[in-house]
Write a protein that holds these residues in place. Sequence first.
Motif, PDB file in Angstrom:
ATOM      1  N   TYR A  77      -7.168  41.675  17.779  1.00  0.00           N
ATOM      2  CA  TYR A  77      -7.016  43.120  17.901  1.00  0.00           C
ATOM      3  C   TYR A  77      -7.556  43.821  16.653  1.00  0.00           C
ATOM      4  CZ  TYR A  77      -4.654  47.652  18.429  1.00  0.00           C
ATOM      5  OH  TYR A  77      -4.381  48.988  18.529  1.00  0.00           O
ATOM      6  N   ASP A  78      -7.230  43.224  15.468  1.00  0.00           N
ATOM      7  CA  ASP A  78      -7.660  43.829  14.203  1.00  0.00           C
ATOM      8  C   ASP A  78      -9.172  43.921  14.082  1.00  0.00           C
ATOM      9  OD1 ASP A  78      -5.170  44.470  13.342  1.00  0.00           O
ATOM     10  OD2 ASP A  78      -4.917  42.718  12.047  1.00  0.00           O
ATOM     11  N   THR A  79      -9.884  43.075  14.819  1.00  0.00           N
ATOM     12  CA  THR A  79     -11.349  43.115  14.730  1.00  0.00           C
ATOM     13  C   THR A  79     -11.959  44.053  15.774  1.00  0.00           C
ATOM     14  OG1 THR A  79     -11.646  41.298  16.285  1.00  0.00           O
ATOM     15  CG2 THR A  79     -11.380  40.696  13.962  1.00  0.00           C
ATOM     16  N   PHE A 108       0.379  41.552   9.394  1.00  0.00           N
ATOM     17  CA  PHE A 108      -0.473  42.410  10.224  1.00  0.00           C
ATOM     18  C   PHE A 108      -0.029  43.867  10.062  1.00  0.00           C
ATOM     19  CE2 PHE A 108      -0.534  38.283  12.317  1.00  0.00           C
ATOM     20  CZ  PHE A 108      -1.902  38.066  12.422  1.00  0.00           C
ATOM     21  N   SER A 109      -0.863  44.653   9.375  1.00  0.00           N
ATOM     22  CA  SER A 109      -0.453  46.037   9.082  1.00  0.00           C
ATOM     23  C   SER A 109      -0.337  46.847  10.363  1.00  0.00           C
ATOM     24  CB  SER A 109      -1.457  46.681   8.128  1.00  0.00           C
ATOM     25  OG  SER A 109      -2.753  46.566   8.679  1.00  0.00           O
ATOM     26  N   SER A 110      -1.022  46.414  11.394  1.00  0.00           N
ATOM     27  CA  SER A 110      -0.993  47.214  12.613  1.00  0.00           C
ATOM     28  C   SER A 110       0.237  46.944  13.487  1.00  0.00           C
ATOM     29  CB  SER A 110      -2.279  47.001  13.409  1.00  0.00           C
ATOM     30  OG  SER A 110      -2.750  45.697  13.230  1.00  0.00           O
ATOM     31  N   VAL A 111       1.082  45.993  13.054  1.00  0.00           N
ATOM     32  CA  VAL A 111       2.344  45.780  13.783  1.00  0.00           C
ATOM     33  C   VAL A 111       3.401  46.708  13.180  1.00  0.00           C
ATOM     34  CG1 VAL A 111       4.179  44.152  14.341  1.00  0.00           C
ATOM     35  CG2 VAL A 111       1.807  43.391  14.355  1.00  0.00           C
ATOM     36  N   THR A 112       3.944  47.578  14.016  1.00  0.00           N
ATOM     37  CA  THR A 112       4.909  48.550  13.515  1.00  0.00           C
ATOM     38  C   THR A 112       6.310  47.959  13.421  1.00  0.00           C
ATOM     39  OG1 THR A 112       3.618  50.380  14.351  1.00  0.00           O
ATOM     40  CG2 THR A 112       5.947  50.826  13.966  1.00  0.00           C
ATOM     41  N   GLY A 113       6.656  47.099  14.376  1.00  0.00           N
ATOM     42  CA  GLY A 113       8.004  46.535  14.301  1.00  0.00           C
ATOM     43  C   GLY A 113       8.250  45.438  15.310  1.00  0.00           C
ATOM     44  N   PHE A 114       9.482  44.966  15.282  1.00  0.00           N
ATOM     45  CA  PHE A 114       9.948  43.910  16.173  1.00  0.00           C
ATOM     46  C   PHE A 114      11.021  44.457  17.092  1.00  0.00           C
ATOM     47  CE2 PHE A 114       8.316  40.439  13.531  1.00  0.00           C
ATOM     48  CZ  PHE A 114       8.108  39.481  14.501  1.00  0.00           C
ATOM     49  N   ARG A 115      11.035  44.029  18.336  1.00  0.00           N
ATOM     50  CA  ARG A 115      12.153  44.393  19.213  1.00  0.00           C
ATOM     51  C   ARG A 115      12.586  43.173  20.006  1.00  0.00           C
ATOM     52  NH1 ARG A 115      12.052  47.824  16.252  1.00  0.00           N
ATOM     53  NH2 ARG A 115      12.073  50.080  16.540  1.00  0.00           N
ATOM     54  N   ASN A 116      13.880  43.176  20.356  1.00  0.00           N
ATOM     55  CA  ASN A 116      14.382  42.084  21.175  1.00  0.00           C
ATOM     56  C   ASN A 116      13.997  42.252  22.629  1.00  0.00           C
ATOM     57  OD1 ASN A 116      15.661  40.065  19.733  1.00  0.00           O
ATOM     58  ND2 ASN A 116      17.469  41.335  19.389  1.00  0.00           N
ATOM     59  N   LYS A 117      13.839  41.121  23.273  1.00  0.00           N
ATOM     60  CA  LYS A 117      13.497  41.066  24.679  1.00  0.00           C
ATOM     61  C   LYS A 117      14.755  40.723  25.460  1.00  0.00           C
ATOM     62  CE  LYS A 117      10.442  38.034  26.360  1.00  0.00           C
ATOM     63  NZ  LYS A 117       9.220  37.271  26.651  1.00  0.00           N
TER      64      LYS A 117
END
Lengths: 134, 550
Positions: A77-79, A108-117
């Motif tokens: 994605y970053d590329t 990965f700077s483009s990952v804003t956060g984590f969420r549970n599934k």
Amino acid sequence: MNPKLNLILLVDDDIPTNALHKIVIKDSGIANSVHAENSAEAALKYLKDIESHPRPDVIFLDINMPGMNGFEFMKAYDTLDEKCKGRAIIFMLTTSLNPDDQVRAEGFSSVTGFRNKPLDEETLQEVAEQVVAL
Amino acid sequence: MKKLASLDVDGTEEAVVLRTKLWSLARALLLSKTEATRTATLLSELSRRLLAEEDSFALRIDLDEPDRRRIRFSVKEGVAIPESKDDPFRRFFDRVDIGEIGEGCFWMVLEKNLPAASSGEEVRTFDELREIVERLSEHQLLERVERRNKELAKAYEALRNSRNELLNRAQSLAKLGGWEIDLDTMKLDWTDELYRIHELPTSYRPTVEDALQFYAPEARGVVSAAVEKGIEEGEPWDLELPFVTAKGRRLWVRAMGYPERENGKTVRLAGVFQDITEFKQSQLLLEKQFEALAFKNRELEQFAYVASHDLQEPLQVVTSYTQLLARRYGSALDEEGAMFIRYANEAAQRMKALIKDLLDYSRLGRKGEWEEIPCNEILDTVLENLRVSIEESGATVTRSELPSVIGSRIELEQLFQNLISNAIKFTREGQAPAVRVEAVELEEHWQFSVSDNGIGIPPDYRERVFTIFQRLHNKADYEGTGIGLSICKKVVELCGGDIKVESSESGGARFIFTLSKRPPASDLPGAGLKTGEKPAANVDLRTTIASLSK
């Protein structure tokens, strides 16, 4: 109340999970539409096709997928061309919050956060607010 | 011929003197050093023989003055055995005459030609020569011998010291000392290293009772019991014990004792004493780590087992209720409702499969006797098990001659079955699977390969496919839980081999694995080392000590 977001992209290999998330998102009313892809490869293909699809506002990305996993998707994605990325905000999804995964995601700077599934109403509202505030 | 001297030779000391005199005389008569030595040696040999039979004899020496070209040694009478023609006397002297006087009594004349003096060489007068033979008194000669003896003793001492120094250094390096108790006097002797280990000055005079006190209180009983048994029954001991030095440092020592018996009674105790603290510490650490590891391993096995067992129960309830829901209210639900139930049911089924696989995986290595099994038999069984899918897919499976290997039958079947069913499963659209099983012999292993003509595995994923529950394809495309190859990997590793995958000639996958011809007995690291067992490094200690004390 108008939906805060236009399009959400779901990337998860598990079809029932995608179906469930589609329903929860629709019920929450935070987005006009939801699109789901069953693999990271298919999601990349979707993003590259600027002509046919609008840019998603939010991407919910599963980490553990067969073949290309969430992290490998992020590398690819970053590329991508900025035009393909649009203004998408990315959240990674996992069933258990593995600290190793969190550390890895920080790379990965483009990952804003984590969420549970799986995602629920409350999480979705909070995500919507966070995105609008950005 | 003119008489130079007549020497009375009696006793061994005289013979030594004679030898010295004759050597000096020969040199003065311009014979070379070698010839002078030979002259002196042969005549002292003669005197040795004569003195062996009689207390004394007279040796007369003549010179042909003034020409001085010959010297003559003669013995008027003696019980010397006549020499054969080629004896050393005949070879060296220019004239050897022996005559019998009667009744085993002989006379003997030996003559040696002398070299002419070349210019510059000192020619001694007849009196000077006589002086050489007569001047050196017995006393002077004895002194000379004594002086030489002292020199030798000194050299010997120096040699012994350097050897002691070397021994000392070796003992110090090995932190190894020796001791000895004379049971008559109860006198205890230590080597230097023992003082160092005890942290005592070498001026300290240890007694047997003192020596015991340096062991830690809990070890004293063991030592005195061993010593007592050694004295009474002559039994040697070899103990590893805690010890406290004079400065209060706690050590681990290895104490060995060897009783020496005379007429069924122990007369002496000798032993070896070594500071093994470092060795002991690392051994204890290793034992602790090993135990922790074994514990962890058991715990993990237990965890996986219990978890999968306990997970099955609630899952069964979920499955039962979703099925009940579908049966009772299926007609009342719309299409979406039916889909929800289907998804829930499918997820429960999948979880059941995952749990079963996890259970299988955690059980690997704990069941079944290991035996020698012909792989041809294994493959026959596997092909029978897979008969339906082989027929449905139209697959062909060929093989080379396969060897017998040592392992668990069930696990080896799982290994081959997983690889072959994968080869049949991951096929290209419209192409019948062709699977080839081969084996080649390596030095310590058998190397097997299972090749197919299927879709293959991209290089990036070739390591990940062996991780538990890691899948390469979407469930919708190829079903499976992602456990098969991790089972293969574990089975192969239990058999002392490894497994990898590469591309086959047709672009499919080629799995290559090795199985050891002598597989390890256990999968735990260090499992061969039991508590209390000493590593090989220490075994030769006794030999080392034996060679040191020689």
